[in-house]
Design an enzyme around this catalytic site. Structure first.
Site, short mmCIF file in Angstrom:
data_model
loop_
_atom_site.label_atom_id
_atom_site.label_comp_id
_atom_site.label_asym_id
_atom_site.label_seq_id
_atom_site.Cartn_x
_atom_site.Cartn_y
_atom_site.Cartn_z
N CYS A 1 3.19 -3.19 3.86
CA CYS A 1 2.26 -2.06 4.59
C CYS A 1 3.03 -1.58 5.55
O CYS A 1 4.33 -1.77 5.89
CB CYS A 1 0.93 -2.60 4.97
SG CYS A 1 0.75 -3.60 6.47
N ASP B 1 0.72 -1.21 -0.03
CA ASP B 1 0.06 0.04 0.01
C ASP B 1 0.81 1.38 0.01
O ASP B 1 2.09 0.93 -0.29
CB ASP B 1 -0.87 -0.17 1.13
CG ASP B 1 -0.33 0.02 2.44
OD1 ASP B 1 0.96 0.13 2.54
OD2 ASP B 1 -0.92 0.39 3.61
N HIS C 1 7.33 -31.37 10.79
CA HIS C 1 6.60 -30.21 10.55
C HIS C 1 5.45 -30.60 9.50
O HIS C 1 4.31 -29.98 9.41
CB HIS C 1 7.42 -29.02 10.05
CG HIS C 1 8.31 -28.82 10.97
ND1 HIS C 1 8.31 -28.05 12.03
CD2 HIS C 1 9.96 -28.86 10.57
CE1 HIS C 1 9.45 -27.97 12.72
NE2 HIS C 1 10.28 -28.43 11.81
N HIS D 1 10.14 -24.25 9.04
CA HIS D 1 9.24 -24.86 9.90
C HIS D 1 7.67 -24.78 9.29
O HIS D 1 6.89 -25.41 9.41
CB HIS D 1 9.04 -24.42 11.23
CG HIS D 1 10.29 -24.85 11.96
ND1 HIS D 1 10.59 -24.32 13.31
CD2 HIS D 1 11.43 -25.45 11.41
CE1 HIS D 1 11.71 -25.03 13.87
NE2 HIS D 1 12.30 -25.55 12.55
N THR E 1 2.96 -1.63 8.96
CA THR E 1 3.63 -2.64 9.93
C THR E 1 3.71 -4.11 9.42
O THR E 1 4.34 -4.69 10.09
CB THR E 1 2.41 -2.83 11.18
OG1 THR E 1 1.16 -3.29 10.66
CG2 THR E 1 2.31 -1.35 11.84
#
Length: 364
Positions: free
Chosen positions: A65, A8, A133, A98, A67
């Site tokens: 973005c 963004d 995993h 993982h 954060t």
């Protein structure tokens, strides 16, 4: 490697820097926007990148973005997108080794470009370790097969949890221990009608001609699809009338099973099915899918009589029951009004609604 890239306005600067870095390192970049620092909505670009990855047009995706949080939340709403929000090199490595992540989410608020390049490089170069995993990721994949729309499934062997407001409202009432037998019984029929209304939305139609009081017009009718309802006694009987209101021409069979109180295994005591069961689409109905033993046994009995197209319809399901059905009958679709958390030590669904048969018929 083909990499879909998106941001963004808050992540635009870092996205542009990474686009240059990736190209210089031999990667083919698909820039899905945004293309300026003008205010924009991050979900648009998260969905665009995730779609490219899930559809196989890009091998990996990178989102930025302010954060990274919004991008990761939005992208993970796309089925098949496994987005990792990463802020350091070690997390980048583990998200691949993982978690087998296929999309990387980064923060563009303030960053050290060299560190971001190292994070991206580590994430791109790290391979999934597999081994222990794999089983953990398979649990995610199985959960992902559950649709919460109540609409058309993409293929056999899926689970639909209905999110229709009327269904959810009525489920909350029948959970209440103070709901009367009369109201409980009526609500179970109403919920059953609403569920089958959704389940049958893909029944085939054929054109017909109808003469109204005003004129002749072209209309549509069901194209002769044969349906059957098979309740698992006794609780399944409580759903029958609600379903027959929607599809009154369906034939009704019955299967009697009870749960051994010591082993929790189903024991058959009755089975009566329509003679042409092999020609019909069958709805096995059982209000509570707990361990899945009774429903699985009922489906097996119906298969022994030649049935080919079977679906399971229940009010409330536990994950253990859903897993049992898909393990024993991987082609079966499971439809539920609610998927609860677990079973208790007595194999009752938590939070559930108690014993459906007792609440339908006022017995203890």
């Amino acid at each position: 490697m083909q990499i879909a890239l998106g941001s963004d306005h808050a992540g635009f600067s870092l996205k542009e820097e990474l686009k240059v870095y990736l190209s210089q390192n031999g990667h083919e970049v698909m820039d899905k926007g945004t293309y300026s620092q003008e205010s924009s909505d991050y979900p648009d670009y998260a969905f665009a990148v995730a779609d490219e990855v899930v559809n196989g047009n890009a091998q990996r995706g990178i989102l930025v973005c302010g954060t990274g949080i919004g991008m990761s939340i939005a992208a993970n709403k796309v089925k098949g997108a496994y987005t990792a929000l990463v802020n350091d090199i070690k997390s980048a490595e583990l998200s691949r080794a993982h978690n087998d992540s296929n999309i990387l989410a980064l923060s563009g608020n303030s960053y050290d470009l060299h560190e971001m390049e190292e994070i991206v490089s580590t994430w791109l170069e790290t391979e999934f370790e597999g081994e222990r995993h794999v089983g953990r990721l398979q649990k995610i994949y199985k959960r992902e097969k559950i649709s919460d729309h109540g609409f058309k499934l993409e293929g056999p062997g899926g689970t639909v949890v209905f999110n229709h407001p009327l269904i959810q409202h009525k489920i909350s009432i029948i959970r209440d221990k103070n709901t009367s037998v009369k109201e409980f019984r009526e609500l179970v029929q109403e919920i059953s009608s609403l569920m089958v209304y959704e389940i049958t939305r893909d029944l085939p139609l054929q054109k017909t001609t109808v003469e109204t009081p005003i004129a002749t017009t072209e209309a549509f009718t069901l194209s002769g699809k044969k349906l059957a309802i098979v309740p698992v006694l006794r609780a399944g009987l409580g759903m029958v009338d609600g379903i027959l209101r929607i599809i009154p021409n369906a034939k009704v069979g019955h299967i009697g099973l009870y749960r051994d109180p010591e082993t929790f295994n189903p024991v058959e005591y009755y089975c009566k099915l329509p003679n042409d069961i092999e020609e019909r689409d069958i709805f096995v109905i059982d209000p509570m899918l707990a361990t899945g033993g009774s429903a699985s046994a009922a489906i097996s009995l119906i298969k022994q009589h030649g049935a080919r197209k079977i679906s399971l319809v229940c009010l409330i399901a536990a994950p253990e029951g859903v897993d049992r059905i898909h393990m024993d009958h991987p082609e079966i679709n499971v439809y539920a009004a609610a998927l609860d958390s677990r079973l208790n030590d007595h194999a009752y669904i938590i939070p559930g609604l108690g014993d459906a048969g007792d609440r339908l018929y006022g017995t203890k």
